[in-house]
Design a protein around this motif. Structure first.
Motif, short mmCIF file in Angstrom:
data_model
loop_
_atom_site.label_atom_id
_atom_site.label_comp_id
_atom_site.label_asym_id
_atom_site.label_seq_id
_atom_site.Cartn_x
_atom_site.Cartn_y
_atom_site.Cartn_z
N HIS A 109 -11.18 3.55 -11.26
CA HIS A 109 -12.10 2.84 -12.16
C HIS A 109 -11.92 3.30 -13.61
O HIS A 109 -12.86 3.68 -14.30
CB HIS A 109 -13.56 3.01 -11.72
N HIS A 145 -22.19 -7.21 -8.68
CA HIS A 145 -21.86 -5.83 -8.34
C HIS A 145 -22.62 -5.45 -7.07
O HIS A 145 -22.20 -5.74 -5.99
CB HIS A 145 -22.17 -4.89 -9.51
N ASP A 185 -17.50 -6.85 -7.80
CA ASP A 185 -16.74 -5.71 -8.31
C ASP A 185 -17.17 -4.41 -7.65
O ASP A 185 -18.35 -4.23 -7.29
CB ASP A 185 -16.95 -5.59 -9.82
N ASP A 186 -16.23 -3.50 -7.51
CA ASP A 186 -16.43 -2.10 -7.09
C ASP A 186 -16.53 -1.91 -5.57
O ASP A 186 -16.46 -0.79 -5.10
CB ASP A 186 -17.67 -1.44 -7.74
N HIS A 226 -9.01 -2.95 -8.28
CA HIS A 226 -9.89 -2.62 -9.42
C HIS A 226 -9.51 -1.23 -9.93
O HIS A 226 -10.38 -0.45 -10.27
CB HIS A 226 -11.34 -2.67 -8.90
ZN LIG Z 1 -16.14 -1.95 -11.85
#
Ligand SMILES: [Zn+2]
Length: 256
Positions: free
Chosen positions: A133, A3, A63-64, A129
């Motif tokens: 979220h 992350h 991710d993100d 993604h």
């Molecule tokens: Zn995420």
């Protein structure tokens, strides 16, 4: 799966931020073992068109799309000539992690549209993604479809090419989410541990979550078997202890 890469912040989920020095050490160790980072499209070309892959491929997925990953992780990968993937929450590009802020978790800057476009030309492959979220396990079938379809459309417009991969936020898979991911993306990542191989359902692709404190032995075990049996055993013991503690507390309440 990674992350944030950088300075951990007080109050954040433990283990989500890998300090830059630890990240660098983990990647250099993998490179020393002969691994090379690949992108989802490279994997798909190998799977579908028999294209070649490096002898020891590893697919890093961020991710993100946090800005700190683009600052602290991507330059090292570029220097090594490694591809990687980064999963974007398209409704919040250039903003912050609003899905965490509503739970009073610290704010973190997300990559801007310009950063995403620039890194897409420098070896990082961007995937979806959702737009906001959303935990797709709690979403209606319509919302799941909307969140996934819109996210793909946003990325296609941003990068002028269709994204290949998707990651379920929170690793939350539902039947509707999986069906929508299959409709819009070629590959979808869960957070279930395991190795990527030809027997894996492409829309239920496992990933290994590398923790900041991962040791060299831990990295070797994960990359070889997809999970660390010692960690699983440790987690099971903790769960068992917790159940026992609660049972003892209930019994002692009853006899008071
Ligand atoms: Zn995420």
């Amino acid at each position: 799966m990674y992350h944030n890469v950088g300075q951990p912040r007080p109050g954040e989920y433990p283990g989500l931020t890998t300090p830059t020095a630890k990240f660098t050490a983990q990647i250099r160790f993998m490179a020393k073992m002969g691994y090379t980072g690949i992108t989802p499209r490279e994997w798909l070309r190998w799977r579908d068109e028999a294209a070649t892959l490096p002898e020891r491929p590893v697919m890093l997925v961020f991710d993100d799309a946090y800005a700190d990953a683009s600052r602290n992780a991507f330059p090292l990968l570029e220097q090594l000539g490694w591809g990687a993937a980064c999963m974007v929450v398209t409704g919040y590009i250039g903003a912050t992690n609003r899905w965490d802020e509503i739970d009073n978790l610290p704010s973190q800057q997300l990559m801007s549209a310009d950063e995403i476009r620039a890194w897409a030309k420098r070896g990082i492959e961007f995937g979806g993604h959702t737009c906001h979220h959303v935990d797709l396990r709690n979403a209606s079938d319509e919302i799941a479809e909307q969140e996934i379809a819109r996210c793909k459309a946003d990325l296609t417009a941003l990068l002028a090419s269709e994204p290949a991969s998707f990651a379920y936020p929170y690793g939350g898979v539902s039947a509707a989410a999986c069906a929508a991911a299959q409709k819009h993306f070629k590959l979808a990542f869960t957070t279930w541990p395991g190795l990527l191989h030809l027997g894996v359902a492409p829309h239920l692709t496992p990933r290994i979550g590398f923790m900041p404190g991962e040791t060299r032995i831990g990295i070797r075990i994960h990359l070889r078997w997809g999970k660390n049996p010692y960690v699983s055993l440790h987690d099971r013991c903790i769960a068992l202890l917790d159940i026992t503690r609660r049972k003892v507390a209930t019994l002692s309440e009853r006899f008071q």
